[in-house]
Design a protein around this motif. Structure first.
Motif, PDB file in Angstrom:
ATOM      1  N   ALA A  84     -21.683  42.574  33.927  1.00 55.71           N
ATOM      2  CA  ALA A  84     -20.650  42.194  34.889  1.00 55.71           C
ATOM      3  C   ALA A  84     -19.342  42.877  34.506  1.00 55.71           C
ATOM      4  O   ALA A  84     -19.030  43.032  33.330  1.00 55.71           O
ATOM      5  CB  ALA A  84     -20.482  40.685  34.913  1.00 55.71           C
ATOM      6  N   SER A  85     -18.587  43.305  35.513  1.00 55.07           N
ATOM      7  CA  SER A  85     -17.316  43.965  35.257  1.00 55.07           C
ATOM      8  C   SER A  85     -16.314  43.569  36.339  1.00 55.07           C
ATOM      9  O   SER A  85     -16.666  42.911  37.310  1.00 55.07           O
ATOM     10  CB  SER A  85     -17.497  45.485  35.218  1.00 55.07           C
ATOM     11  N   GLN A  86     -15.077  43.984  36.134  1.00 54.69           N
ATOM     12  CA  GLN A  86     -14.023  43.627  37.079  1.00 54.69           C
ATOM     13  C   GLN A  86     -13.080  44.800  37.252  1.00 54.69           C
ATOM     14  O   GLN A  86     -12.786  45.520  36.301  1.00 54.69           O
ATOM     15  CB  GLN A  86     -13.249  42.410  36.575  1.00 54.69           C
ATOM     16  N   ARG A  87     -12.599  44.993  38.489  1.00 55.61           N
ATOM     17  CA  ARG A  87     -11.650  46.058  38.787  1.00 55.61           C
ATOM     18  C   ARG A  87     -10.472  45.496  39.575  1.00 55.61           C
ATOM     19  O   ARG A  87     -10.666  44.722  40.508  1.00 55.61           O
ATOM     20  CB  ARG A  87     -12.305  47.168  39.624  1.00 55.61           C
TER      21      ARG A  87
ATOM     22  N   VAL B 270     -11.843  42.785  42.177  1.00 55.41           N
ATOM     23  CA  VAL B 270     -13.222  42.685  42.626  1.00 55.41           C
ATOM     24  C   VAL B 270     -14.090  42.451  41.399  1.00 55.41           C
ATOM     25  O   VAL B 270     -13.952  43.129  40.386  1.00 55.41           O
ATOM     26  CB  VAL B 270     -13.663  43.932  43.440  1.00 55.41           C
ATOM     27  N   LYS B 271     -14.920  41.409  41.480  1.00 50.73           N
ATOM     28  CA  LYS B 271     -15.844  41.078  40.403  1.00 50.73           C
ATOM     29  C   LYS B 271     -17.199  41.665  40.757  1.00 50.73           C
ATOM     30  O   LYS B 271     -17.735  41.400  41.830  1.00 50.73           O
ATOM     31  CB  LYS B 271     -15.935  39.570  40.221  1.00 50.73           C
TER      32      LYS B 271
ATOM     33  N   ASP C 233     -11.423  45.143  32.287  1.00 48.61           N
ATOM     34  CA  ASP C 233     -12.174  44.484  31.214  1.00 48.61           C
ATOM     35  C   ASP C 233     -12.878  45.462  30.278  1.00 48.61           C
ATOM     36  O   ASP C 233     -13.591  45.041  29.373  1.00 48.61           O
ATOM     37  CB  ASP C 233     -13.176  43.480  31.790  1.00 48.61           C
ATOM     38  N   GLY C 234     -12.707  46.759  30.486  1.00 48.14           N
ATOM     39  CA  GLY C 234     -13.280  47.756  29.598  1.00 48.14           C
ATOM     40  C   GLY C 234     -14.780  47.962  29.742  1.00 48.14           C
ATOM     41  O   GLY C 234     -15.374  48.662  28.932  1.00 48.14           O
TER      42      GLY C 234
END
Length: 85
Positions: free
Chosen positions: A6-9, A21-22, A67-68
């Motif tokens: 999972a990541s976030q921008r 956006v998740k 979040d890298g």
């Protein structure tokens, strides 16, 4: 997009933050023998799709990795908002 985790921008349009956006994990980065692609909408704090009003002309859109975590991004698409009552 395709992502093993999972990541976030953070989404910025014309130097203004318009939301985050998740992106849920899709299983991997995809490849010639693996299809891990997923789709996601930019949503508001209530989980509804976030409308973005654009004027005619050029606009600078940025997605910042907050979040890298890695993510393959294939394309962005703007969809028309249906008119309603």
């Amino acid at each position: 997009y395709a992502s093993p985790a999972a990541s976030q921008r953070l989404v910025t349009l014309a130097e203004k933050d318009i939301g985050s956006v998740k992106l849920d994990a899709t299983g991997g980065y995809s490849g010639p023998t693996q299809d891990d692609w997923g789709l996601e909408l930019l949503r508001d704090e209530n989980g509804k799709p976030l409308p973005v009003e654009l004027t005619a002309g050029l606009h600078k859109l940025r997605l910042a990795n907050t979040d890298g975590k890695g993510c393959n991004l294939d394309y962005l698409e703007f969809l028309p908002v249906p008119e309603g009552p």
